[in-house]
Design a protein around this motif. Structure first.
Motif, PDB file in Angstrom:
ATOM      1  N   UNK A   2      25.749  16.204 -21.738  1.00 25.46           N
ATOM      2  CA  UNK A   2      25.068  16.902 -20.644  1.00 25.46           C
ATOM      3  C   UNK A   2      25.365  16.275 -19.291  1.00 25.46           C
ATOM      4  N   UNK A  57      23.380  28.499 -20.755  1.00 26.87           N
ATOM      5  CA  UNK A  57      22.397  27.926 -21.671  1.00 26.87           C
ATOM      6  C   UNK A  57      21.603  26.873 -20.890  1.00 26.87           C
ATOM      7  N   UNK A  74      23.138  35.626 -23.578  1.00 27.03           N
ATOM      8  CA  UNK A  74      24.000  35.296 -22.429  1.00 27.03           C
ATOM      9  C   UNK A  74      24.486  36.554 -21.725  1.00 27.03           C
ATOM     10  N   UNK A 109      33.337  27.068 -19.887  1.00 26.15           N
ATOM     11  CA  UNK A 109      33.436  27.214 -21.341  1.00 26.15           C
ATOM     12  C   UNK A 109      34.763  26.615 -21.826  1.00 26.15           C
ATOM     13  N   UNK A 122      31.585  22.775 -21.421  1.00 28.47           N
ATOM     14  CA  UNK A 122      30.396  22.920 -22.252  1.00 28.47           C
ATOM     15  C   UNK A 122      30.378  24.284 -22.945  1.00 28.47           C
ATOM     16  N   UNK A 123      29.804  24.278 -24.139  1.00 22.83           N
ATOM     17  CA  UNK A 123      29.634  25.549 -24.854  1.00 22.83           C
ATOM     18  C   UNK A 123      28.538  26.390 -24.196  1.00 22.83           C
ATOM     19  N   UNK A 124      27.752  25.756 -23.342  1.00 20.37           N
ATOM     20  CA  UNK A 124      26.556  26.419 -22.829  1.00 20.37           C
ATOM     21  C   UNK A 124      26.789  27.366 -21.672  1.00 20.37           C
ATOM     22  N   UNK A 125      27.878  28.092 -21.667  1.00 23.80           N
ATOM     23  CA  UNK A 125      28.099  29.064 -20.596  1.00 23.80           C
ATOM     24  C   UNK A 125      29.060  30.139 -21.079  1.00 23.80           C
ATOM     25  N   UNK A 126      28.903  31.347 -20.540  1.00 20.73           N
ATOM     26  CA  UNK A 126      29.821  32.435 -20.890  1.00 20.73           C
ATOM     27  C   UNK A 126      31.251  32.067 -20.447  1.00 20.73           C
ATOM     28  N   UNK A 127      32.242  32.492 -21.207  1.00 20.55           N
ATOM     29  CA  UNK A 127      33.623  32.190 -20.816  1.00 20.55           C
ATOM     30  C   UNK A 127      34.018  32.782 -19.457  1.00 20.55           C
TER      31      UNK A 127
END
Ligand code: SF4
Ligand code: SF4
Ligand code: SF4
Lengths: 761, 188
Positions: free
Chosen positions: A1, A236, A248, A673, A704-709
């Motif tokens: 993070x 995210x 998302x 992403x 991070x995986x926590x966002x739309x591509x």
């Protein structure tokens, strides 16, 4: 993070050794070691590390440590405070604070200064402002500030001076939702998170943009397994992580989703028919507007499955009226912002949650409660900041004929300033007075803003740091921090009437002055001292309290005052009954349903009712009278959308240099992403360029995986140019540099979702 | 023992806001480069099936503290309340305890050149019947603290209602800090 990232940054810095000891003239460091003074006791006051203004208290031990915590006399607070609030002492004792007035010696923006006495600085400011007034008229000077007591004061000062051009930060934050409230309800409403059972949230991230009472209520809501939170956000976020469902959604498409909800409810007749009939106007226009906005239609825009909309619509209806469709607090995503905000309010209305427990409610102000009780149960306050009407057109046309006729004159459109200055239209602008306002970080297209500022004859800034904007000034007035000043009484009212007061915790460490002292002094020097009925903060308070010593005493000792008025919702008969038992004269208002229904029937809207359809708006902005699908595109043809938001440890552009907070988060690498990063050959921590039609800026990537591509995200408030802010200077990217000055139609909101390209460095 | 203190960290309420960490720094004048307490967040899973882990890192006040048994000068000691403290005057900064602590809770205070760690704010707060600074400040009430023998305390009630996790329980150190695990999102 990101925190870990920040921690690594910090360690790197810490190991590269000594911090620079170059002294900025006028800074605290220049004065050497300063004895810390204070009293060994609790003082209750109001926080100012962000705009939420939480009641807090300070424990000052041996005059050294100032531990700040929440003021438990405000019961929604308890002893809680956020990281920024607790770090208040770190700001207070920061050696990089301004401690002496500075006068420009180099070219504008060159950052060359000499220290001056307060006498000289205030004299210069008053002489210059008076001269501008004489030569070009008072309207040639604009005034801007963050919202709050500072702003009320500045607005009063500006109108005594004679200028109509006052700006708050509204147009860069809540203006769309505020204007949707005005046009729908005639006033603002609040959310009863404590008692709700179902909340639909559009990226209102109370866990990173904290407001303690709301954050706490939301946290308990999330942790309660019998309640449900659905979050729509391209990222995210922390609140998404706490939700029962996270979707998302494509940036900028909230409106499509809400229009589809409205469509489903109306198609199936699943809404509160009685409420709509009794308290609203314009429902038929809505029926017509959402005929085509099916769940299938929204799917292509939002990327959210049509069945999902059907399910969420029916879950919300089942939970109604104890459900909330949350409008957030920063409403600046798209050109469609006004329509989005209105659609969200109307979704609440259809669920019949207005003035219901667990729904949304009107402010229970002193005035409202007294009128209802037909007796004076809560003291009402005098306004210490008089405002004569200025009969001059504003430079942005806010509140006048034209594109911004529905924008509040009180707040204005910040993004209209550069063009007005550069073109000197509608008239000449020569000066700017900024109080704790840093538009070069927080407002769109700072490049253009800077260019405009360069054209001005005189700029005065009061702030606690030598900010990016302060660098453009002719005179900088160092304000004391909130821990060093007394202020007037402010209203905290939501569910019950509540007042709070900022009490000084320590004497100003370096003789810095408060905005109240600065403005009062300037008013005196410029010959309109008689504008104010008070001379100093104690007189101001006494005037405000109409001499009510008990109220003042309570606010001095406890920091807050509430009046044991029972909380009620106008449409909850049992709560109405409880109110009537306490204040029997209020029974005269009770209607056949056992409610205070009249409260919803005499609103400050043109019809007096809740307006689902606004005729006045429709007349001027065709198609805007009722929520409709309008421009939701935020890409402007670019492949990615850059979004921005808050972190829990910083406030807009203001706290990045506060020592303890800089340690926690010192930069804002751009969230990306993994698939996007891969497509551009970027690895964690690589630098690259973000580019659009307005800017090309260096950035660092945080994968991070926590966002739309297709989406990027940056914590806002970084990318400071001011070398005096040593801990944050040159770190991170300022997302404002990519934003266009073109604001959202009707409400004038700055738009913060923007199309960009990724270019390898 | 005279007290049975417990500090309870509810991951379901924690939002990783770092208020506790800053409060700890202010209350205990913790120097800039070091931490008595940190809260870390980690995103888990693959888009869009994600979850977040919350981790609170500090001394967990072992009932069987390895840091105490290795200390050659008895500077690290356990009080009759069962809390582990460090006597600054006898600490010779030999770092044995730092190596022995399985929770990485100890560090050298660079200003004083002695070993330090979380002490539940014992001197400034707990001995005066105040909650530790981190507990007091937390915006979401994620932390609760108290004497487990007090049946009406929040700590007691929550402990009996929820499933508690004790960090690195297999080591047999018997921490006084307990966790209520996160229920939301993808599990790690
Ligand atoms: S203050 Fe509370 S919510 Fe914030 S990080 Fe600490 S434990 Fe978590
Ligand atoms: S956590 Fe580490 S420092 Fe704390 S008592 Fe246990 S072994 Fe000792
Ligand atoms: S109990 Fe006190 S010393 Fe320990 S982590 Fe909390 S604030 Fe820091």
């Amino acid at each position: 993070m990101a925190y870990l990232q920040a921690r690594r940054d910090f360690l790197k810095l810490a190991t590269t050794g000594a911090t620079a000891t170059v002294l900025i003239p006028g800074s605290l460091g220049a004065l050497g070691e300063v004895a810390l003074r204070g009293e060994d006791k609790f003082v209750r006051s109001i926080c100012e590390m962000c705009s939420s203004r939480c009641p807090m208290e300070a424990r000052v031990i041996n005059g050294k440590t100032v531990l700040l915590q929440g003021n438990a006399f405000a019961k929604e607070m308890g002893t809680s405070l956020c990281a920024k609030g607790v770090a208040g002492s770190s700001q207070l004792y920061d050696s990089q604070r301004l401690v002496s007035p500075l006068i420009r010696v180099g070219k504008r923006g060159e950052n060359k200064w000499r220290e001056a006495s307060w006498e000289e600085a205030l004299n210069l400011v008053s002489t210059k402002l008076s001269a501008l007034k004489e030569r070009y008229g008072a309207r040639s000077v604009i005034f801007s500030s963050k919202t709050g007591e500072h702003y009320d004061l500045l607005r009063s000062f500006a109108s005594a001076f004679g200028s109509p051009n006052v700006f708050s930060h509204w147009s860069s934050c809540p203006i769309a939702i505020e204007s949707a409230f005005t046009q729908t309800f005639g006033e603002k409403l609040h959310r009863d998170f404590e008692n709700a059972n179902y909340i639909l949230n559009f990226g209102h991230n109370l866990f990173e943009g904290l407001d303690i009472p709301l954050t706490k209520a939301m946290a308990h809501f999330c942790a309660n397994p019998s309640k449900k939170l659905v979050v729509l956000d391209p990222r995210f976020s922390i609140i998404a992580a706490k939700a029962d469902e996270w979707h998302p959604i494509k940036p900028g498409s909230d409106l499509a989703f809400v229009l589809a909800l409205l469509h489903v409810w109306i198609r199936d007749g699943k809404f509160d028919h009685t409420f709509v009939e009794q308290y609203t106007i314009g429902f038929d226009n809505l029926v017509d507007a959402v005929k085509e906005t099916t769940p299938q239609w929204q799917q292509t825009l939002s990327g959210i499955d049509a069945n999902m909309v059907e399910r969420i619509a029916s879950e919300l209806y089942a939970a109604a009226p104890r459900c909330i469709i949350d409008w957030g607090h920063k409403a600046t995503t798209t050109q469609a912002e006004y329509q989005r905000s209105r659609a969200i309010l109307i979704a609440n209305i259809l669920m019949g949650n207005v003035e219901k427990e667990g729904g949304i409610y009107f402010t229970k102000s002193a005035k409202r409660v007294n009128a209802l009780a037909k007796e004076s149960i809560v003291p009402e306050l005098n306004n210490p900041y008089p405002r004569p009407q200025i009969n001059e057109p504003r430079i942005d046309g806010a509140g006048e004929e034209g594109a911004y006729r529905f924008v509040s004159k009180q707040h204005g459109v910040l993004t209209a300033i550069p063009e007005a200055i550069l073109s000197q239209k509608p008239y000449e602008i020569k000066g700017w007075f900024l109080t704790r306002h840093n538009p070069l970080i927080t407002v769109a297209d700072p490049q253009k803003m800077k260019e405009a500022m360069e054209q001005l004859e005189f700029i005065v800034v009061n702030d606690i740091y030598l900010s990016d904007t302060a660098m453009m000034a002719d005179v900088i007035l160092p304000e004391c921090t909130y821990l060093e000043r007394d202020e007037g009484i402010s209203t905290l009212t939501c569910k019950v009437p509540t007042y709070a007061m900022r009490n000084r915790i320590v004497a100003p460490l370096h003789g810095n002055k408060s905005a109240i002292e600065i403005m009062r002094d300037l008013a005196e020097r410029m010959g309109f001292g008689s504008h104010y009925a008070w001379k100093n903060s104690s007189e101001l308070r006494a005037f405000q309290a109409k001499g009510n010593a008990e109220l003042l005493q309570t606010l001095l000792l406890r920091g807050v005052a509430s009046f044991d008025v029972p909380y009620f919702c106008a449409l909850e008969p049992s709560l109405v009954e409880r109110f009537c038992e306490r204040y029997p004269k209020s029974r005269a208002w009770v209607d056949a349903q056992g409610c205070f229904g009249h409260l919803l029937e005499h609103l400050k809207t043109p019809s007096g009712k809740i307006e689902i359809y606004c005729e006045e708006i429709e007349k001027v902005f065709k198609g805007y009278g009722v929520p409709r699908s309008v421009d939701m595109d935020v890409t402007q043809g670019f492949p990615y959308v850059l979004t921005s938001g808050k972190s829990a440890v910083h406030t807009n552009g203001h706290t990045q240099n506060v020592p303890y907070l800089a340690m926690l988060l010192s930069s804002n690498p751009i969230w990306m992403h993994p698939s996007t990063a891969k497509a551009h050959g970027l690895k964690m921590g690589d630098t690259f360029y973000l580019q659009n039609a307005i800017a090309k800026e260096k950035a660092t990537v945080f994968i991070t995986e926590g966002i739309r591509p297709d989406t990027l995200f940056a914590y806002m408030g970084f990318g400071h140019d001011a070398p005096s802010l040593k801990r944050t200077h040159g770190k991170g990217t300022n997302p404002s540099t990519f934003l266009s000055l073109e604001s959202a139609p009707l409400c004038g909101a700055m738009i913060t979702n923007v199309g960009v390209n990724i270019i390898k460095a | 023992m005279e007290k049975q203190y417990r500090l309870l960290y509810d991951e379901n309420l924690c939002i990783g806001c770092q208020a506790c960490s800053v409060a700890c720094r202010v209350e205990n004048s913790v120097p800039d480069e070091v931490y008595r307490l940190q809260v870390h967040l980690h995103t888990k899973g693959e888009f869009p099936n994600l979850g977040m882990n919350y981790e609170r890192l500090s001394c967990v006040m072992c009932e069987n503290p390895p840091c105490v048994s290795v200390c050659p000068t008895n500077a690290s000691f356990q009080s009759k309340d069962g809390l582990v403290h460090i006597d600054e005057r006898s600490c010779i900064t030999c770092k044995y305890c730092i190596l022995a602590c399985p929770y990485h809770a100890r560090f050298i205070n660079p200003l004083k050149n002695v070993v330090e760690k979380c002490n539940f704010c014992y001197e400034t707060r707990v001995s005066k019947e105040l909650s530790p600074a981190c507990v007091s400040i937390c915006p979401t009430d994620a932390l609760s603290f108290g004497d487990m023998r007090q049946k009406h305390s929040l700590v007691h009630q929550k402990s009996h209602k929820e499933v508690l996790v004790f960090p690195k329980a297999h080591l047999g150190t018997k921490p006084k800090v307990a966790f209520i695990p996160n229920r939301k999102g993808m599990k790690s």
